[in-house]
Design a protein around this motif. Structure first.
Motif, PDB file in Angstrom:
ATOM      1  N   LEU A   1       0.037  11.751  -7.753  1.00 45.53           N
ATOM      2  CA  LEU A   1       0.201  10.688  -6.765  1.00 45.53           C
ATOM      3  C   LEU A   1      -1.163  10.230  -6.235  1.00 45.53           C
ATOM      4  O   LEU A   1      -2.123  11.000  -6.198  1.00 45.53           O
ATOM      5  CB  LEU A   1       1.063  11.166  -5.590  1.00 45.53           C
ATOM      6  CG  LEU A   1       2.492  11.602  -5.916  1.00 45.53           C
ATOM      7  CD1 LEU A   1       3.208  12.054  -4.643  1.00 45.53           C
ATOM      8  CD2 LEU A   1       3.267  10.479  -6.594  1.00 45.53           C
ATOM      9  N   HIS A   2      -1.213   8.965  -5.822  1.00 48.17           N
ATOM     10  CA  HIS A   2      -2.432   8.403  -5.240  1.00 48.17           C
ATOM     11  C   HIS A   2      -2.037   7.574  -4.025  1.00 48.17           C
ATOM     12  O   HIS A   2      -0.982   6.948  -4.004  1.00 48.17           O
ATOM     13  CB  HIS A   2      -3.177   7.536  -6.265  1.00 48.17           C
ATOM     14  CG  HIS A   2      -3.573   8.276  -7.496  1.00 48.17           C
ATOM     15  ND1 HIS A   2      -4.711   9.042  -7.578  1.00 48.17           N
ATOM     16  CD2 HIS A   2      -2.958   8.381  -8.710  1.00 48.17           C
ATOM     17  CE1 HIS A   2      -4.796   9.586  -8.781  1.00 48.17           C
ATOM     18  NE2 HIS A   2      -3.742   9.196  -9.495  1.00 48.17           N
ATOM     19  N   ALA A   3      -2.900   7.571  -3.018  1.00 50.07           N
ATOM     20  CA  ALA A   3      -2.578   6.853  -1.788  1.00 50.07           C
ATOM     21  C   ALA A   3      -3.784   6.065  -1.297  1.00 50.07           C
ATOM     22  O   ALA A   3      -4.940   6.413  -1.576  1.00 50.07           O
ATOM     23  CB  ALA A   3      -2.128   7.839  -0.708  1.00 50.07           C
ATOM     24  N   ASP A   4      -3.493   4.986  -0.576  1.00 46.63           N
ATOM     25  CA  ASP A   4      -4.552   4.178   0.014  1.00 46.63           C
ATOM     26  C   ASP A   4      -5.067   4.802   1.304  1.00 46.63           C
ATOM     27  O   ASP A   4      -6.273   4.819   1.551  1.00 46.63           O
ATOM     28  CB  ASP A   4      -4.028   2.763   0.290  1.00 46.63           C
ATOM     29  CG  ASP A   4      -3.642   2.036  -0.980  1.00 46.63           C
ATOM     30  OD1 ASP A   4      -4.557   1.639  -1.731  1.00 46.63           O
ATOM     31  OD2 ASP A   4      -2.430   1.889  -1.236  1.00 46.63           O
ATOM     32  N   ILE A   5      -4.156   5.306   2.140  1.00 47.63           N
ATOM     33  CA  ILE A   5      -4.538   5.868   3.441  1.00 47.63           C
ATOM     34  C   ILE A   5      -3.757   7.144   3.717  1.00 47.63           C
ATOM     35  O   ILE A   5      -2.549   7.191   3.490  1.00 47.63           O
ATOM     36  CB  ILE A   5      -4.261   4.878   4.592  1.00 47.63           C
ATOM     37  CG1 ILE A   5      -4.898   3.513   4.336  1.00 47.63           C
ATOM     38  CG2 ILE A   5      -4.772   5.443   5.926  1.00 47.63           C
ATOM     39  CD1 ILE A   5      -4.502   2.462   5.369  1.00 47.63           C
ATOM     40  N   GLN A   9       0.819  -1.210   0.000  1.00 48.85           N
ATOM     41  CA  GLN A   9       0.000   0.000   0.000  1.00 48.85           C
ATOM     42  C   GLN A   9       0.855   1.263   0.000  1.00 48.85           C
ATOM     43  O   GLN A   9       2.038   1.248   0.365  1.00 48.85           O
ATOM     44  CB  GLN A   9      -0.937   0.006   1.204  1.00 48.85           C
ATOM     45  CG  GLN A   9      -2.106  -0.966   1.089  1.00 48.85           C
ATOM     46  CD  GLN A   9      -3.141  -0.744   2.166  1.00 48.85           C
ATOM     47  OE1 GLN A   9      -2.841  -0.350   3.296  1.00 48.85           O
ATOM     48  NE2 GLN A   9      -4.408  -1.009   1.840  1.00 48.85           N
ATOM     49  N   THR A  10       0.198   2.347  -0.394  1.00 49.52           N
ATOM     50  CA  THR A  10       0.813   3.676  -0.330  1.00 49.52           C
ATOM     51  C   THR A  10       0.083   4.487   0.725  1.00 49.52           C
ATOM     52  O   THR A  10      -1.142   4.594   0.690  1.00 49.52           O
ATOM     53  CB  THR A  10       0.726   4.404  -1.681  1.00 49.52           C
ATOM     54  OG1 THR A  10       1.460   3.661  -2.659  1.00 49.52           O
ATOM     55  CG2 THR A  10       1.307   5.817  -1.582  1.00 49.52           C
ATOM     56  N   ILE A  11       0.838   5.037   1.669  1.00 41.70           N
ATOM     57  CA  ILE A  11       0.226   5.838   2.725  1.00 41.70           C
ATOM     58  C   ILE A  11       0.851   7.230   2.743  1.00 41.70           C
ATOM     59  O   ILE A  11       1.969   7.425   2.276  1.00 41.70           O
ATOM     60  CB  ILE A  11       0.371   5.180   4.107  1.00 41.70           C
ATOM     61  CG1 ILE A  11       1.829   5.192   4.563  1.00 41.70           C
ATOM     62  CG2 ILE A  11      -0.183   3.764   4.091  1.00 41.70           C
ATOM     63  CD1 ILE A  11       2.011   4.828   6.016  1.00 41.70           C
ATOM     64  N   VAL A  12       0.100   8.169   3.281  1.00 40.93           N
ATOM     65  CA  VAL A  12       0.590   9.534   3.478  1.00 40.93           C
ATOM     66  C   VAL A  12       0.675   9.786   4.984  1.00 40.93           C
ATOM     67  O   VAL A  12      -0.287   9.531   5.710  1.00 40.93           O
ATOM     68  CB  VAL A  12      -0.338  10.587   2.835  1.00 40.93           C
ATOM     69  CG1 VAL A  12       0.261  11.989   3.005  1.00 40.93           C
ATOM     70  CG2 VAL A  12      -0.581  10.283   1.371  1.00 40.93           C
ATOM     71  N   LEU A  13       1.831  10.270   5.428  1.00 38.60           N
ATOM     72  CA  LEU A  13       2.007  10.657   6.824  1.00 38.60           C
ATOM     73  C   LEU A  13       2.197  12.162   6.895  1.00 38.60           C
ATOM     74  O   LEU A  13       3.222  12.703   6.457  1.00 38.60           O
ATOM     75  CB  LEU A  13       3.222   9.953   7.438  1.00 38.60           C
ATOM     76  CG  LEU A  13       3.090   8.468   7.788  1.00 38.60           C
ATOM     77  CD1 LEU A  13       4.395   7.961   8.398  1.00 38.60           C
ATOM     78  CD2 LEU A  13       1.933   8.221   8.738  1.00 38.60           C
TER      79      LEU A  13
END
Length: 281
Positions: free
Chosen positions: A192-196, A120-124
Motif C-alpha cells: 500500500l502507498h499513501a499521500d498523507i 488521495q489516499t490517507i492513513v488515519l
C-alpha cells in the motif's frame, strides 16, 4: 555497591568504638528508597540516574536496578538515563479521552482536512484527534478519497460515507483505544502507498520525537511512516513536551505538526529548529 552498604548500615557509635547494637534492615532501606524515588518521579515528571545517585549516595548501577524494578511494576516509565512518571491518562478508555481537550481537537481536525485533495489516499492512526479528522472527512466535498486505518471507531465513522473507500487493517484489538495492532496489522500495509499519514501521539518531544506508551502501536506506526509521502503529526498542546515509552519517529521524519496555541513559544521554536512545520490553531 560497597559505598551503598556502608552508607545504609552506618550507625552512630559514641561508646568508645564498640560495635553498634542495631543495624537497619537492608530490605527495609531499599523499599523506603524506592518509595521515595517513586514519589519524586510522580512529583517532578522525570528524574535522571545521575541525580538519584547523588541524592541517595548510591551507585549508578544500584539506581538503574531500582528504576528497573519500579518500571516492572508499572510505577514509572524507564528511559535512557532515567525515568518518567507513569501518566494516569495514557490508558483511559477512549470514551473518556475523547472528552478531554475536545475544542482543541476539533480545531486541529478542521485544519488537517484542508490538506486532503481529490482522489488521495490517507492513513488515519488510532486516537481521539484522528477520530475528529474522520468526522471532518465525512463532510468533505470530494468525489473520492481512500482511507487506511487500524481503528475500529474510525472505520465505523467512515463506513457510510459514499465518497470514502475504506481499507481496514486487521490485528489484535486493544479495547481501551479500539485500535488493532500486531503482525497482522503490519502485514496489511504491504503493497500500500499513501499521500498523507495523520499520526496521533501520546507524547512529542523536540529532542526525541513522537512517542507512544504502547510497543505494538509504535511498530505499526513506524510501518505507516514507511508508506506515506507526507507525515502530519496531530495532537493537542497537553502532549507537547511529554515523553513516553516507545519512539515512533524523530522530529526530522515529521513534515508538519498541527496542534493548538497552548504550546509554549520556546517549544514551538525548538520544533521548528529541527525542520518541522508547526501549525497552531
Amino acid at each position: 555497591m560497597k559505598r551503598e552498604k556502608n552508607l545504609e548500615t552506618k550507625v552512630s557509635n559514641g561508646n568508645g568504638g564498640k560495635p553498634a547494637e542495631t543495624v537497619p534492615d537492608q530490605d527495609l532501606l531499599v523499599a523506603e528508597r524506592r518509595r521515595k524515588i517513586r514519589e519524586m518521579v510522580a512529583e517532578r515528571g522525570r528524574v535522571t540516574v545521575a541525580e538519584l545517585s547523588e541524592m541517595f549516595g548510591i551507585s549508578l548501577v544500584t539506581v538503574r536496578a531500582d528504576l528497573n524494578v519500579l518500571a516492572e511494576i508499572g510505577a514509572v516509565v524507564r528511559t535512557r538515563g532515567g525515568a518518567l512518571a507513569q501518566r494516569a491518562d495514557e490508558d483511559l478508555p477512549i470514551g473518556v479521552k475523547q472528552s478531554l481537550h475536545r475544542a482543541e481537537k476539533v480545531r486541529i481536525a478542521e485544519e488537517a482536512v484542508k490538506l486532503i485533495g481529490e482522489g488521495q489516499t490517507i492513513v488515519l492512526d488510532s486516537g481521539t484527534t484522528t477520530a475528529e479528522i474522520a468526522k471532518q472527512i465525512r463532510g468533505l466535498k470530494l468525489q473520492s478519497v481512500n482511507v487506511i486505518t487500524n481503528a475500529l471507531n474510525i472505520a465505523v465513522l467512515l463506513a457510510g460515507a459514499p465518497h470514502v473507500t475504506l481499507i481496514m487493517l486487521g490485528g489484535v484489538l486493544r479495547p481501551s483505544s479500539y485500535s488493532l495492532g500486531g503482525p497482522q496489522a503490519e502485514q496489511g500495509l504491504e503493497g500500500l502507498h499513501a499521500d498523507i499519514l495523520f499520526l496521533g501521539f501520546d507524547g512529542l518531544d523536540p529532542e526525541i520525537g513522537v512517542m507512544t506508551p504502547h510497543l505494538l502501536e509504535a511498530r505499526l506506526n513506524a510501518r505507516m511512516l514507511g508508506i506515506a509521502r507526507r507525515v502530519v503529526a496531530v495532537g493537542d498542546s497537553s502532549k507537547i513536551g511529554r515523553r513516553s515509552l516507545s519512539m515512533i519517529a524523530t522530529i526530522e521524519q515529521i513534515d508538519q505538526i498541527i496542534t493548538d496555541a497552548g504550546v509554549p513559544a520556546e517549544m514551538v521554536e525548538a520544533l521548528r529548529s529541527r525542520g518541522a512545520q508547526v501549525v497552531l490553531v
